[in-house]
Design a protein around this motif. Structure first.
Motif, PDB file in Angstrom:
ATOM      1  N   GLY A 196       4.319  -2.441  -5.425  1.00  0.00           N
ATOM      2  CA  GLY A 196       3.507  -3.198  -4.494  1.00  0.00           C
ATOM      3  C   GLY A 196       3.611  -2.669  -3.068  1.00  0.00           C
ATOM      4  O   GLY A 196       2.619  -2.656  -2.327  1.00  0.00           O
ATOM      5  N   SER A 197       4.806  -2.211  -2.689  1.00  0.00           N
ATOM      6  CA  SER A 197       5.014  -1.719  -1.330  1.00  0.00           C
ATOM      7  C   SER A 197       4.310  -0.385  -1.080  1.00  0.00           C
ATOM      8  O   SER A 197       4.109   0.003   0.072  1.00  0.00           O
ATOM      9  CB  SER A 197       6.516  -1.558  -1.062  1.00  0.00           C
TER      10      SER A 197
ATOM     11  N   GLU B 107      -4.511  -4.232  -1.315  1.00  0.00           N
ATOM     12  CA  GLU B 107      -3.903  -5.289  -2.111  1.00  0.00           C
ATOM     13  C   GLU B 107      -4.584  -5.415  -3.469  1.00  0.00           C
ATOM     14  O   GLU B 107      -5.806  -5.395  -3.573  1.00  0.00           O
ATOM     15  CB  GLU B 107      -3.993  -6.621  -1.365  1.00  0.00           C
TER      16      GLU B 107
ATOM     17  N   LYS C 198      11.534  -7.302 -11.278  1.00  0.00           N
ATOM     18  CA  LYS C 198      11.090  -7.703  -9.951  1.00  0.00           C
ATOM     19  C   LYS C 198      11.170  -6.529  -8.984  1.00  0.00           C
ATOM     20  O   LYS C 198      10.289  -6.334  -8.146  1.00  0.00           O
ATOM     21  CB  LYS C 198      11.953  -8.853  -9.432  1.00  0.00           C
ATOM     22  N   SER C 199      12.253  -5.742  -9.095  1.00  0.00           N
ATOM     23  CA  SER C 199      12.423  -4.598  -8.192  1.00  0.00           C
ATOM     24  C   SER C 199      11.329  -3.565  -8.419  1.00  0.00           C
ATOM     25  O   SER C 199      10.814  -2.959  -7.474  1.00  0.00           O
ATOM     26  CB  SER C 199      13.808  -3.965  -8.382  1.00  0.00           C
TER      27      SER C 199
ATOM     28  N   GLY D   1       3.291  -8.057  -9.936  1.00  0.00           N
ATOM     29  CA  GLY D   1       4.516  -8.791 -10.217  1.00  0.00           C
ATOM     30  C   GLY D   1       4.998  -8.549 -11.626  1.00  0.00           C
ATOM     31  O   GLY D   1       4.493  -7.678 -12.339  1.00  0.00           O
ATOM     32  N   THR D   2       5.971  -9.335 -12.046  1.00  0.00           N
ATOM     33  CA  THR D   2       6.465  -9.248 -13.415  1.00  0.00           C
ATOM     34  C   THR D   2       5.539 -10.029 -14.340  1.00  0.00           C
ATOM     35  O   THR D   2       4.733 -10.862 -13.890  1.00  0.00           O
ATOM     36  CB  THR D   2       7.883  -9.832 -13.534  1.00  0.00           C
TER      37      THR D   2
ATOM     38  N   LYS E  56       8.150  -4.911  -6.899  1.00  0.00           N
ATOM     39  CA  LYS E  56       8.230  -4.837  -5.435  1.00  0.00           C
ATOM     40  C   LYS E  56       8.008  -3.414  -4.953  1.00  0.00           C
ATOM     41  O   LYS E  56       7.320  -3.180  -3.955  1.00  0.00           O
ATOM     42  CB  LYS E  56       9.590  -5.347  -4.959  1.00  0.00           C
ATOM     43  N   GLU E  57       8.591  -2.453  -5.674  1.00  0.00           N
ATOM     44  CA  GLU E  57       8.442  -1.049  -5.280  1.00  0.00           C
ATOM     45  C   GLU E  57       6.992  -0.592  -5.366  1.00  0.00           C
ATOM     46  O   GLU E  57       6.456   0.007  -4.428  1.00  0.00           O
ATOM     47  CB  GLU E  57       9.307  -0.147  -6.161  1.00  0.00           C
TER      48      GLU E  57
ATOM     49  N   SER F  17       6.205 -13.759 -13.991  1.00  0.00           N
ATOM     50  CA  SER F  17       5.590 -14.383 -12.822  1.00  0.00           C
ATOM     51  C   SER F  17       4.086 -14.549 -13.027  1.00  0.00           C
ATOM     52  O   SER F  17       3.486 -15.515 -12.551  1.00  0.00           O
ATOM     53  CB  SER F  17       5.881 -13.572 -11.556  1.00  0.00           C
TER      54      SER F  17
END
Length: 218
Positions: free
Chosen positions: A41-42, A47, A34-35, A52-53, A38-39, A56
């Motif tokens: 994606g940021s 977009e 997940k981290s 995601g994982t 998130k990294e 997910s």
């Protein structure tokens, strides 16, 4: 295409600055954690269709609700009774077998526990994380993408790779450290089998001094 390199060499930076911005069309970005998702994606300026994982992603493909996901063994342990440590060990070994397409246990007690575990999930309508992967591995209809981007690829298990290869796409990029073996006990070495892919090697670690990095590779 494979993007290979040691920790701290900027694999995620390379993906988000040199690879993804040049891609046209729908993009699915998967990361092992997940981290990690998130990294990455940021860092995106635009977009993507999915970030995601893999779990997910599968959760979304199957259209599950959060209360249908069995995220711990607590309910099953209360249901089955008996020594919890023994049950946990059996289920952990069973999960590893499923993730690696290994041989199932022939031990009578283990087989009994596994049978009760599968029956418990069926009666309660619960899915464990491996169930979601197995479902998506064999699905005939999956979301289609122009490009797939896999980060932390060295940690993906054989089952996870089977799911990834079942997602329709025109082009795939996988970034990871092919020398890393932290999750090799889970069978996470399939990345090394992607022999027919073009490769980009990032061999300068910005996390370790060059002398230490070179010594670690001897």
């Amino acid at each position: 295409m494979l993007i290979l390199g040691p920790p701290g060499c900027g694999k995620t930076h390379y993906l988000t600055n040199e690879v993804i911005p040049k891609l046209q069309g729908s993009i699915c970005i998967l990361s092992f954690t997940k981290s990690g998702a998130k990294e990455i994606g940021s860092r995106l300026e635009e977009e993507a269709a999915f970030v995601g994982t893999l779990h997910s992603f599968c959760f979304q493909q199957i259209n599950l609700l959060s209360d249908q996901v069995m995220d711990s063994l607590d309910m099953f342990l209360k249901h089955i009774g008996g020594p919890p440590d023994r049950v946990k060990k059996v289920i952990a070994k069973y999960e590893l077998t499923r993730q690696t397409f290994g041989q199932k246990s022939s031990d009578p007690v283990s087989k009994m526990i596994i049978s009760k575990y599968e029956d418990f999930k069926e009666r309660t309508g619960l899915w464990d994380f491996t169930d979601m992967l197995e479902e998506c591995m064999s699905r005939q209809i999956m979301s289609e993408f122009d490009h797939m981007v896999i980060d932390e690829a060295q940690d993906m298990t054989p089952l996870q790779w089977a799911v990834i290869f079942n997602i329709p796409n025109k082009q795939m990029f996988a970034a990871g450290d092919d020398d890393q073996a932290i999750f090799e006990w889970t069978g996470a070495s399939a990345m090394r089998d992607l022999k027919d892919q073009d490769r980009k090697v990032l061999d300068q670690s910005y996390r370790l001094p060059r002398l230490i990095f070179d010594y670690s590779r001897e």
